[in-house]
Design an enzyme around this catalytic site. Structure first.
Site, PDB file in Angstrom:
ATOM      1  N   ARG A   1       0.847  -1.184   0.000  1.00 50.89           N
ATOM      2  CA  ARG A   1       0.000   0.000   0.000  1.00 50.89           C
ATOM      3  C   ARG A   1       0.890   1.244   0.000  1.00 50.89           C
ATOM      4  O   ARG A   1       1.979   1.252   0.573  1.00 50.89           O
ATOM      5  CB  ARG A   1      -0.932   0.031   1.223  1.00 50.89           C
ATOM      6  CG  ARG A   1      -2.067  -0.994   1.190  1.00 50.89           C
ATOM      7  CD  ARG A   1      -3.061  -0.686   0.080  1.00 50.89           C
ATOM      8  NE  ARG A   1      -4.229  -1.570   0.091  1.00 50.89           N
ATOM      9  CZ  ARG A   1      -4.344  -2.686  -0.604  1.00 50.89           C
ATOM     10  NH1 ARG A   1      -3.315  -3.106  -1.349  1.00 50.89           N
ATOM     11  NH2 ARG A   1      -5.451  -3.410  -0.561  1.00 50.89           N
TER      12      ARG A   1
ATOM     13  N   GLU B   1      -4.895   6.837  -4.525  1.00 56.09           N
ATOM     14  CA  GLU B   1      -5.288   6.263  -5.819  1.00 56.09           C
ATOM     15  C   GLU B   1      -6.759   6.562  -6.098  1.00 56.09           C
ATOM     16  O   GLU B   1      -7.584   6.520  -5.188  1.00 56.09           O
ATOM     17  CB  GLU B   1      -5.065   4.747  -5.795  1.00 56.09           C
ATOM     18  CG  GLU B   1      -3.617   4.334  -5.666  1.00 56.09           C
ATOM     19  CD  GLU B   1      -3.470   2.818  -5.536  1.00 56.09           C
ATOM     20  OE1 GLU B   1      -4.445   2.084  -5.817  1.00 56.09           O
ATOM     21  OE2 GLU B   1      -2.390   2.366  -5.141  1.00 56.09           O
TER      22      GLU B   1
ATOM     23  N   HIS C   1      -1.314  -0.577  -9.820  1.00 57.97           N
ATOM     24  CA  HIS C   1      -1.904  -1.423  -8.762  1.00 57.97           C
ATOM     25  C   HIS C   1      -2.475  -2.713  -9.355  1.00 57.97           C
ATOM     26  O   HIS C   1      -3.661  -3.025  -9.170  1.00 57.97           O
ATOM     27  CB  HIS C   1      -2.987  -0.659  -7.989  1.00 57.97           C
ATOM     28  CG  HIS C   1      -3.257  -1.244  -6.633  1.00 57.97           C
ATOM     29  ND1 HIS C   1      -3.761  -0.501  -5.596  1.00 57.97           N
ATOM     30  CD2 HIS C   1      -3.091  -2.509  -6.144  1.00 57.97           C
ATOM     31  CE1 HIS C   1      -3.905  -1.270  -4.527  1.00 57.97           C
ATOM     32  NE2 HIS C   1      -3.498  -2.491  -4.836  1.00 57.97           N
TER      33      HIS C   1
END
Length: 350
Positions: free
Chosen positions: A205, A231, A248
Site C-alpha cells: 500500500r 489512488e 496497482h
C-alpha cells in the site's frame, strides 16, 4: 439472497448459483440505486466501504474480493451488524510473480547490486516472496514484529538490519496500530540511512512509504511501486521519480481474480450452511520452453516496463491509471506456463 457485485469480477454465475441472485454494477455511482433490497455487496478494493455508501441500506454482508481491507470502515460495519468477508491470500502467487518480474527487469538493466534482500511483512504474500528468494539462495532479512509476537518460532529482524540490504520488498498491511504501525514505516529517517543503490519494491500500500520523503531524497535509492497514496489521483512526481511504476495490478493475474471470487463464495456458502458450488477457473495458457534464462522467461510473461512507460507518458494520469488497471486482464500465474522440472530449474518463477 440478493447480491450486488462488481461487474469486473469473473466467474460469478458459477460461484453464486441459486438461491443467489446476482446484479452487476459497472461504476460506483450506480451502487446507491442498485443496492436497494440487496443482502450482499461484493466489491473490489477500489470501492470505499463506509457510512456514506451504506447508511441508507440494510445489507447483511460486505464481501471484498481482495486480500487488502484498508478500504473498509470496520467500526461502521460493526455498528450496523454487517458481516465482513475477505479473500486474504487469493493473490499471493500473483504478487510474488510481480516482484520477480520487477527483479528480472532490474537485473537485466544491471541495477541490482547484490543478493541481500529484506522483506517487510511476512503474511501470505511476503511468505511467497520469501520462499522464492530463499530457494534462489538470496540472503534474507525478514521484518515483521507483529508476527514475532504471535508466532514464537518466527524471529523478526530489526529496521537497522534492513539498512544493509541491496533491495527491499514491501508486503505489510497498512495500519496505524501501536506498537508497530506500518503507516509511514519507511520514512525520511529510514530512507536516508539506506545504502546508495538500494532498491525498494512496494507491492503493498502507498501509505507505508512516505512519498514526500522519497521525493526529497534524491536519486540514490531506486523506487519501484505498484501502489500510491490517494489512488487513482496519484502524484505525478512519484511516477516521474520511479524506476518502475504500475497501476496497482501486482495481484491481478487471472488465477488470482478467479481465486478471490471462489474464496468469497466458499465463505458465504459456509456462513449460510450451503454446499459449495463448482467454481469456474481460467483457461490454461500454452507451455513455455525453459531454454532461456529466468529473466527472459519472466519478462516474456509480464514486463513491468510497458505499463511504466504508459503511466510516465500519460496526459491524464488518473484516467490512465484506471484504464491500465481495468485492461490488465490477460496475465496468468507464472507456474501455469511451466512444468515442475522447469520450476526446480528456476525457483524464482514459482
Amino acid at each position: 439472497m440478493n447480491i450486488l457485485a462488481d461487474a469486473l469480477l469473473p466467474g460469478l454465475d458459477s460461484a453464486f448459483p441459486p438461491p443467489f441472485t446476482v446484479t452487476l454494477y459497472h461504476k460506483a455511482d450506480e451502487i446507491p440505486e442498485l443496492l436497494h433490497h440487496k443482502d450482499v455487496l461484493l466489491c473490489r478494493s477500489t470501492l470505499k466501504i463506509n457510512g456514506d455508501l451504506l447508511k441508507h441500506h440494510q445489507i447483511k454482508v460486505v464481501a471484498t474480493a481482495t486480500s487488502g481491507t484498508d478500504h473498509i470502515d470496520f467500526p461502521f460495519l460493526e455498528s450496523q451488524n454487517i458481516s465482513i468477508i475477505d479473500a486474504k491470500g487469493c493473490n499471493a502467487t500473483s504478487v510474488a510473480d510481480y516482484v520477480v518480474a520487477c527483479l528480472a527487469y532490474l537485473d537485466k538493466q544491471q541495477l541490482i547490486q547484490g543478493k541481500t534482500a529484506g522483506i517487510i511483512g511476512l503474511g501470505q504474500v511476503g511468505t511467497k516472496v520469501y520462499e522464492r528468494l530463499n530457494a534462489a539462495e538470496f540472503q534474507l532479512c525478514l521484518y515483521d514484529p507483529p508476527k514475532a509476537t504471535r508466532d514464537t518460532s518466527f524471529q523478526s529482524c530489526s529496521l537497522e538490519d534492513l539498512l544493509e540490504c541491496d533491495f527491499l520488498c514491501v508486503h505489510a498491511e497498512l495500519h496505524s496500530n501501536a506498537p508497530y504501525p506500518s503507516l509511514n514505516l519507511i520514512n525520511r529517517d529510514f530512507l536516508k540511512e539506506l545504502k546508495p543503490g538500494c532498491i525498494i519494491i512496494n507491492a503493498s500500500r502507498g501509505g507505508i512509504i512516505n512519498e514526500e520523503a522519497l521525493l526529497h531524497l534524491g536519486s540514490a535509492i531506486l523506487y519501484c511501486t505498484d501502489v500510491y497514496n490517494n489512488e487513482p489521483h496519484i502524484d505525478n512526481r512519484i511516477v516521474s521519480r520511479a524506476t518502475l511504476c504500475t497501476p496497482h495490478i501486482a495481484g491481478h493475474s487471472l488465477e488470482a481474480k478467479f481465486a478471490a471470487v471462489a474464496i468469497v463464495s466458499r465463505k458465504l456458502h459456509q456462513m449460510l450452511g450451503l454446499p459449495y458450488p463448482q467454481f469456474a477457473t481460467p483457461e490454461k495458457p500454452y507451455r513455455l520452453n525453459d531454454d532461456s534464462n529466468w529473466r527472459e522467461l519472466a519478462l516474456s510473461i509480464y514486463n513491468p516496463i510497458h505499463e511504466t512507460l504508459e503511466l510516465k507518458h500519460a496526459g491524464n494520469l488518473s484516467s490512465a491509471f484506471l484504464t491500465l488497471r481495468k485492461n490488465h486482464h490477460h496475465r496468468h500465474d507464472f507456474t501455469t506456463y511451466f512444468d515442475s522440472d522447469s520450476i526446480k530449474k528456476y525457483p524464482l518463477l514459482g
